[in-house]
Scaffold this active site. Structure first.
Site, PDB file in Angstrom:
ATOM      1  N   CYS A   2      -0.928   8.144 -10.008  1.00  0.00           N
ATOM      2  CA  CYS A   2      -1.139   6.994  -9.136  1.00  0.00           C
ATOM      3  C   CYS A   2      -2.619   6.636  -9.141  1.00  0.00           C
ATOM      4  O   CYS A   2      -3.470   7.476  -8.833  1.00  0.00           O
ATOM      5  CB  CYS A   2      -0.663   7.287  -7.717  1.00  0.00           C
ATOM      6  SG  CYS A   2      -0.643   5.825  -6.643  1.00  0.00           S
ATOM      7  N   TYR A  46      -2.472   0.786 -12.204  1.00  0.00           N
ATOM      8  CA  TYR A  46      -2.847  -0.628 -12.251  1.00  0.00           C
ATOM      9  C   TYR A  46      -4.145  -0.779 -13.036  1.00  0.00           C
ATOM     10  O   TYR A  46      -4.863   0.207 -13.264  1.00  0.00           O
ATOM     11  CB  TYR A  46      -3.038  -1.174 -10.838  1.00  0.00           C
ATOM     12  CG  TYR A  46      -3.853  -0.285  -9.929  1.00  0.00           C
ATOM     13  CD1 TYR A  46      -5.246  -0.374  -9.922  1.00  0.00           C
ATOM     14  CD2 TYR A  46      -3.247   0.667  -9.107  1.00  0.00           C
ATOM     15  CE1 TYR A  46      -6.019   0.453  -9.105  1.00  0.00           C
ATOM     16  CE2 TYR A  46      -4.004   1.501  -8.297  1.00  0.00           C
ATOM     17  CZ  TYR A  46      -5.377   1.383  -8.298  1.00  0.00           C
ATOM     18  OH  TYR A  46      -6.137   2.216  -7.509  1.00  0.00           O
ATOM     19  N   TYR A  92       0.847  -1.189   0.000  1.00  0.00           N
ATOM     20  CA  TYR A  92       0.000   0.000   0.000  1.00  0.00           C
ATOM     21  C   TYR A  92       0.885   1.243   0.000  1.00  0.00           C
ATOM     22  O   TYR A  92       1.858   1.321   0.762  1.00  0.00           O
ATOM     23  CB  TYR A  92      -0.915   0.032   1.231  1.00  0.00           C
ATOM     24  CG  TYR A  92      -1.949  -1.060   1.240  1.00  0.00           C
ATOM     25  CD1 TYR A  92      -3.200  -0.866   0.650  1.00  0.00           C
ATOM     26  CD2 TYR A  92      -1.684  -2.292   1.836  1.00  0.00           C
ATOM     27  CE1 TYR A  92      -4.155  -1.872   0.655  1.00  0.00           C
ATOM     28  CE2 TYR A  92      -2.635  -3.304   1.840  1.00  0.00           C
ATOM     29  CZ  TYR A  92      -3.867  -3.086   1.246  1.00  0.00           C
ATOM     30  OH  TYR A  92      -4.808  -4.085   1.241  1.00  0.00           O
ATOM     31  N   SER A  93       0.539   2.214  -0.842  1.00  0.00           N
ATOM     32  CA  SER A  93       1.254   3.493  -0.824  1.00  0.00           C
ATOM     33  C   SER A  93       1.009   4.180   0.512  1.00  0.00           C
ATOM     34  O   SER A  93      -0.121   4.211   1.015  1.00  0.00           O
ATOM     35  CB  SER A  93       0.769   4.391  -1.962  1.00  0.00           C
ATOM     36  OG  SER A  93       1.082   3.836  -3.215  1.00  0.00           O
ATOM     37  N   GLU A 150       2.683   5.052 -11.098  1.00  0.00           N
ATOM     38  CA  GLU A 150       2.288   3.803 -10.449  1.00  0.00           C
ATOM     39  C   GLU A 150       0.802   3.604 -10.700  1.00  0.00           C
ATOM     40  O   GLU A 150      -0.034   4.164  -9.984  1.00  0.00           O
ATOM     41  CB  GLU A 150       2.594   3.841  -8.941  1.00  0.00           C
ATOM     42  CG  GLU A 150       4.047   3.592  -8.601  1.00  0.00           C
ATOM     43  CD  GLU A 150       4.289   3.366  -7.123  1.00  0.00           C
ATOM     44  OE1 GLU A 150       3.323   3.554  -6.331  1.00  0.00           O
ATOM     45  OE2 GLU A 150       5.419   3.023  -6.748  1.00  0.00           O
TER      46      GLU A 150
END
Length: 423
Positions: free
Chosen positions: A381, A423, A186-187, A421
């Protein structure tokens, strides 16, 4: 020093050589070796400190004379010859030694700077504790509407930098039946000092993953049916780690790993411009940035550039940390800008759902000149669609300036100005 093969001639020469000459030869050879190796070992010394003073001191200590050193004149001469030979060999291999790095556990060198790295592993995690957990969204028609802000204590044992991530290990079992569950990264949503600025805590922003058949995507079920919340559903999946985190209570133990990640680190130059694009909980690293830049006592006021953040969420009830951003805008009106896209409540210029790239398009006249500056960094992100959305926003402007967008992005990455980053 042992001398197994001295010839009579060499012995006679040693006997006739004055001790002072022997000492001088030894000193010259040792200092020559020190000079040749100075650059090679300077890289292992602290930044700005050369190795020459230490090596010269060692050389000086070795030439106090045969009596003090315990060496005979002949063995001192041998030291000088060996040192001189080593100097030549050192010169030949100097380039190879420059590449040698000292590996330290829990540290990684990024752009010449040591940063904390994997201090704790999945096999040896840190046992932290939960300080607080707060739900920071309100219920909407989505089954996975809940997002929580969780603060955990690490007692200065797990230092980290803004932009890094940590791992959480849930008790399990996970979807593969593993106990404990496989690590989830987790960021980090807090700046390095933590929300309380004690350097003893770390914060995460985590969405509770819930999938229900007939209410969106649901590939398989991992709960006993009927589900209490969705009794009519034939499939219900609840994220193993997100459920674990969102159910934490004050005092609960939590297993942590890391920190890790170098892609999303802040630039060193305080005059840099920072453009941030986030969807949902992808806002985590940007909260860590912004608290460092505009909130924390030890760092607020040092930043001299412009920080501009775009956030995309489905509902206004899903906006994250909205009050924090509004306060920062009031306190730093010339340095912080904040805009959001609410896809199910706002429309773009074509009358369709407003996504984060559409919001960006409304400000391209301001953003494009910024992006061409070498001191501007772009961060993304969240959902992968943002990358293609950025091309949609800036591709035509790049073409107008005689640039090809993919090549422009490639150069930004090469320059370390493009951080992603998704996804």
């Amino acid at each position: 020093l042992s001398q197994p093969s001295r010839s009579p001639a060499m012995s006679r020469t040693d006997a006739r050589m004055p001790a002072s000459a022997v000492v001088a030869a030894a000193a010259a050879g040792t200092l020559a070796y020190a000079a040749c190796t100075q650059q090679a070992f300077a890289g292992l010394a602290p930044r700005g400190v050369g190795a020459a003073p230490q090596l010269q001191a060692a050389a000086a200590a070795s030439v106090v004379g045969p009596a003090a050193s315990g060496l005979t004149p002949s063995s001192s001469a041998a030291v000088g010859l060996l040192a001189a030979g080593a100097a030549v060999a050192g010169a030949r291999s100097r380039t190879a030694r420059r590449a040698v790095e000292v590996k330290k556990k829990g540290v990684r060198v990024v752009d010449g700077k040591e940063i904390p790295w994997n201090l704790f592993s999945p096999k040896a995690p840190y046992k932290g504790s939960t300080i607080s957990k707060e739900t920071i969204t309100t219920q909407s028609r989505l089954v996975n509407w809940e997002t929580t802000h969780v603060v955990m204590r690490h007692d200065k044992n797990l230092p980290y930098l803004e932009g890094q991530s940590i791992g959480v290990i849930a008790p399990g079992p996970d979807k593969k039946g593993e106990v404990p569950a496989k690590i989830r990264l987790y960021s980090i949503a807090s700046s390095a000092p933590g929300d309380d600025e004690t350097y003893e805590t770390v914060s995460l922003v985590v969405k509770r993953v819930v999938e229900v058949e007939g209410k969106g995507w649901c590939e398989h079920s991992n709960v006993a049916l009927p589900d209490k919340e969705f009794p009519d559903a034939t499939k219900v999946y609840r994220g193993v780690c997100s459920t674990h985190i969102c159910d934490l209570k004050a005092g609960d133990e939590v297993l942590l790993t890391g920190p890790t990640g170098a892609e999303m680190l802040l630039p060193e130059d305080p005059s840099s411009n920072i453009i941030m694009l986030a969807t949902g909980t992808g806002i985590a690293p940007f909260r860590s940035f912004l608290r460092h830049l505009f909130h924390d006592k030890g760092s607020a006021g040092k930043f001299k550039g412009l920080a501009w953040m775009f956030l995309g969420v489905p509902f206004s009830a899903s906006l994250l940390y909205d009050e924090e951003w509004k306060k920062m805008k009031v306190e730093y009106p010339d340095q912080f800008r904040y805009d959001y896209a609410i896809s199910d409540e706002m429309k773009n210029k074509e009358g369709k759902s407003m996504y984060v790239q559409h919001r960006v398009m409304e400000f391209t006249e301001d953003l494009w000149p910024m992006m061409k500056l070498t001191k501007t960094h772009v961060y993304m992100c969240g959902l992968k669609g943002m990358e293609s959305g950025l091309q949609e926003a800036f591709g035509p402007l790049a073409e107008k300036d005689g640039l090809v967008w993919p090549e422009f992005v490639k150069q930004m990455k090469k320059d370390g100005r493009y951080h992603c980053e998704v996804y």
